[in-house]
Design a protein around this motif. Structure first.
Motif, PDB file in Angstrom:
ATOM      1  N   GLN A  69       0.861  -1.137  -0.103  1.00 11.50           N
ATOM      2  CA  GLN A  69      -0.022  -0.121  -0.152  1.00 11.50           C
ATOM      3  C   GLN A  69       1.120   1.355  -0.067  1.00 11.50           C
ATOM      4  O   GLN A  69       1.783   1.405   0.824  1.00 11.50           O
ATOM      5  N   ASP A  70       0.545   2.261  -1.084  1.00 14.84           N
ATOM      6  CA  ASP A  70       1.445   3.487  -0.894  1.00 14.84           C
ATOM      7  C   ASP A  70       0.763   4.610  -0.115  1.00 14.84           C
ATOM      8  O   ASP A  70       0.077   5.511  -0.498  1.00 14.84           O
ATOM      9  N   VAL A  71       0.963   4.465   1.191  1.00 11.73           N
ATOM     10  CA  VAL A  71       0.521   5.571   2.088  1.00 11.73           C
ATOM     11  C   VAL A  71       1.786   5.874   2.762  1.00 11.73           C
ATOM     12  O   VAL A  71       2.619   5.031   3.223  1.00 11.73           O
ATOM     13  N   ARG A  72       1.590   7.052   3.426  1.00 12.03           N
ATOM     14  CA  ARG A  72       2.579   7.445   4.493  1.00 12.03           C
ATOM     15  C   ARG A  72       1.892   7.082   5.839  1.00 12.03           C
ATOM     16  O   ARG A  72       0.791   7.791   6.215  1.00 12.03           O
ATOM     17  N   TYR A  73       2.497   6.354   6.836  1.00 10.12           N
ATOM     18  CA  TYR A  73       1.829   5.801   7.998  1.00 10.12           C
ATOM     19  C   TYR A  73       3.040   6.450   9.076  1.00 10.12           C
ATOM     20  O   TYR A  73       3.788   5.849   9.296  1.00 10.12           O
ATOM     21  N   VAL A  74       2.458   7.175   9.816  1.00 13.08           N
ATOM     22  CA  VAL A  74       3.070   7.643  11.271  1.00 13.08           C
ATOM     23  C   VAL A  74       2.536   7.209  12.380  1.00 13.08           C
ATOM     24  O   VAL A  74       1.313   7.388  12.689  1.00 13.08           O
ATOM     25  N   ALA A  75       3.291   6.418  13.048  1.00 17.40           N
ATOM     26  CA  ALA A  75       2.766   5.923  14.332  1.00 17.40           C
ATOM     27  C   ALA A  75       3.267   6.384  15.533  1.00 17.40           C
ATOM     28  O   ALA A  75       4.754   6.655  15.557  1.00 17.40           O
ATOM     29  N   ALA A  76       2.633   7.088  16.376  1.00 14.58           N
ATOM     30  CA  ALA A  76       3.296   7.991  17.554  1.00 14.58           C
ATOM     31  C   ALA A  76       2.758   7.602  18.713  1.00 14.58           C
ATOM     32  O   ALA A  76       1.521   7.175  18.949  1.00 14.58           O
ATOM     33  N   ASP A  77       3.691   7.368  19.923  1.00 16.04           N
ATOM     34  CA  ASP A  77       3.088   6.984  21.069  1.00 16.04           C
ATOM     35  C   ASP A  77       4.224   7.761  22.326  1.00 16.04           C
ATOM     36  O   ASP A  77       5.209   7.937  21.768  1.00 16.04           O
ATOM     37  N   ILE A  78       3.673   7.935  23.297  1.00 18.34           N
ATOM     38  CA  ILE A  78       4.406   8.488  24.392  1.00 18.34           C
ATOM     39  C   ILE A  78       5.348   7.440  24.815  1.00 18.34           C
ATOM     40  O   ILE A  78       6.328   7.758  25.615  1.00 18.34           O
ATOM     41  N   SER A  79       5.311   6.108  24.756  1.00 15.11           N
ATOM     42  CA  SER A  79       5.853   4.923  25.367  1.00 15.11           C
ATOM     43  C   SER A  79       6.842   4.385  24.463  1.00 15.11           C
ATOM     44  O   SER A  79       6.239   3.832  23.570  1.00 15.11           O
ATOM     45  N   PRO A  80       7.949   4.317  24.663  1.00 12.94           N
ATOM     46  CA  PRO A  80       9.059   3.754  24.142  1.00 12.94           C
ATOM     47  C   PRO A  80       8.924   2.254  24.042  1.00 12.94           C
ATOM     48  O   PRO A  80       9.115   1.696  23.158  1.00 12.94           O
ATOM     49  N   THR A  81       8.205   1.554  25.165  1.00 11.94           N
ATOM     50  CA  THR A  81       7.928   0.258  24.892  1.00 11.94           C
ATOM     51  C   THR A  81       6.911  -0.185  23.881  1.00 11.94           C
ATOM     52  O   THR A  81       6.876  -1.104  23.197  1.00 11.94           O
ATOM     53  N   MET A  82       5.941   0.810  23.946  1.00 12.74           N
ATOM     54  CA  MET A  82       4.852   0.382  22.757  1.00 12.74           C
ATOM     55  C   MET A  82       5.353   0.766  21.326  1.00 12.74           C
ATOM     56  O   MET A  82       5.122   0.185  20.565  1.00 12.74           O
ATOM     57  N   LEU A  83       6.281   1.901  21.397  1.00 12.26           N
ATOM     58  CA  LEU A  83       6.907   2.136  19.890  1.00 12.26           C
ATOM     59  C   LEU A  83       7.688   0.591  19.639  1.00 12.26           C
ATOM     60  O   LEU A  83       7.788   0.610  18.394  1.00 12.26           O
ATOM     61  N   ASP A  84       8.442   0.348  20.553  1.00 10.09           N
ATOM     62  CA  ASP A  84       9.316  -0.984  19.963  1.00 10.09           C
ATOM     63  C   ASP A  84       8.359  -2.011  19.624  1.00 10.09           C
ATOM     64  O   ASP A  84       8.737  -2.788  18.868  1.00 10.09           O
ATOM     65  N   ARG A  85       7.317  -2.201  20.183  1.00 15.39           N
ATOM     66  CA  ARG A  85       6.124  -3.520  19.658  1.00 15.39           C
ATOM     67  C   ARG A  85       5.729  -2.990  18.670  1.00 15.39           C
ATOM     68  O   ARG A  85       5.499  -3.877  17.897  1.00 15.39           O
ATOM     69  N   THR A  86       5.545  -1.543  18.332  1.00 18.71           N
ATOM     70  CA  THR A  86       5.001  -1.553  16.895  1.00 18.71           C
ATOM     71  C   THR A  86       6.266  -1.674  15.691  1.00 18.71           C
ATOM     72  O   THR A  86       5.726  -1.913  14.835  1.00 18.71           O
ATOM     73  N   ARG A  87       7.421  -1.197  16.163  1.00 18.72           N
ATOM     74  CA  ARG A  87       8.443  -1.563  15.264  1.00 18.72           C
ATOM     75  C   ARG A  87       8.544  -2.979  14.856  1.00 18.72           C
ATOM     76  O   ARG A  87       8.534  -3.364  13.851  1.00 18.72           O
ATOM     77  N   GLN A  88       8.403  -3.928  15.686  1.00 20.08           N
ATOM     78  CA  GLN A  88       8.410  -5.324  15.674  1.00 20.08           C
ATOM     79  C   GLN A  88       7.141  -5.759  15.045  1.00 20.08           C
ATOM     80  O   GLN A  88       7.274  -6.682  14.028  1.00 20.08           O
ATOM     81  N   GLN A  89       6.081  -5.240  15.201  1.00 20.28           N
ATOM     82  CA  GLN A  89       4.943  -5.504  14.446  1.00 20.28           C
ATOM     83  C   GLN A  89       5.122  -5.031  12.943  1.00 20.28           C
ATOM     84  O   GLN A  89       4.733  -5.957  12.034  1.00 20.28           O
ATOM     85  N   ALA A  90       5.476  -4.032  12.546  1.00 16.98           N
ATOM     86  CA  ALA A  90       5.549  -3.631  11.314  1.00 16.98           C
ATOM     87  C   ALA A  90       6.723  -4.467  10.491  1.00 16.98           C
ATOM     88  O   ALA A  90       6.469  -4.597   9.193  1.00 16.98           O
ATOM     89  N   ARG A  91       7.716  -4.986  11.404  1.00 14.70           N
ATOM     90  CA  ARG A  91       8.657  -5.742  10.758  1.00 14.70           C
ATOM     91  C   ARG A  91       7.946  -6.974  10.499  1.00 14.70           C
ATOM     92  O   ARG A  91       8.141  -7.622   9.111  1.00 14.70           O
ATOM     93  N   ARG A  92       7.143  -7.532  11.114  1.00 12.15           N
ATOM     94  CA  ARG A  92       6.545  -8.654  10.845  1.00 12.15           C
ATOM     95  C   ARG A  92       5.423  -8.678   9.691  1.00 12.15           C
ATOM     96  O   ARG A  92       5.579  -9.662   8.864  1.00 12.15           O
TER      97      ARG A  92
END
Length: 212
Positions: free
Chosen positions: A73-96
């Motif tokens: 999909q050709d979209v710009r997707y920005v995921a923001a969160d105040i929690s580094p823990t949640m951002l790390d989980r999002t990073r892993q999910q995006a990689r999967r």
């Protein structure tokens, strides 16, 4: 246990449960009286966004909404969160999932984005955690382009005594903010200059869509 540690543990446990539809459905029904299939149906609509769409997902949590996107999909997707823990989980999910996602550590009430930057903002299961949800909605509206949409949901009071009791427990533990009622959610949206397209309550969850 220190409050920050309790909050982190809650976030991880919550994230584990909500990411698994088979678990989220009975827990959502038992604890909040809601049908989580509606949440996952909303997330699936992200896969139909047209090319070039700019999306802000905040708070992104562990990347729950990423499952709605297509790999090509050709979209710009920005995921923001105040929690580094949640951002790390999002990073892993995006990689999967093989997705290209921008990750930003940010406070939803002071977002580091320009006015009119996004076509769509999504905010799932987050406003009830904030000390000032109305301010957060105004900030999300600021980031939307004219004609852009805000879609999301939040827990609300006055759905029933069991749900209100659970909200009180979470609030007194410091995990939830003051929250509001379904009527309050509508006022937050209107007060941010948004036109309310759709708002409905499912148990203690109010789902909404609004246009700038």
């Amino acid at each position: 246990m220190p409050n920050w540690a309790t909050g982190r543990l809650h976030a991880v446990v919550y994230d584990y449960g909500v990411e698994r539809a088979w678990l989220a459905r009975p827990v959502g029904a038992l604890l909040w009286g809601t049908d989580t299939r509606e949440l996952f149906a909303t997330i699936r609509t992200l896969g139909a966004l047209p090319p070039g769409t700019a999306v802000l997902d905040v708070p992104c949590g562990g990347g729950l909404a990423l499952r709605g996107l297509r790999r090509d999909q050709d979209v710009r997707y920005v995921a923001a969160d105040i929690s580094p823990t949640m951002l790390d989980r999002t990073r892993q999910q995006a990689r999967r999932l093989g997705l290209d996602v921008e990750l930003v550590e940010a406070d939803i009430t002071r977002l580091p984005f320009a006015d009119n930057e996004f076509d769509l903002c999504v905010s799932f299961n987050g406003l009830h955690c904030l000390p000032d949800p109305a301010l957060a909605v105004r900030e999300l509206a600021r980031c939307l382009r004219p004609g852009g949409r805000l879609v999301g949901d939040t827990l609300v009071r006055q759905a029933g005594w069991r749900q209100d009791l659970a909200l009180t427990v979470f609030r007194r533990s410091g995990l939830f903010g003051p929250g509001g009622t379904a009527a309050d959610v509508e006022q937050w949206l209107a007060g941010a200059g948004l036109h309310v397209d759709h708002i409905e309550r499912s148990g203690a969850v109010t789902r909404f869509a609004a246009t700038r």
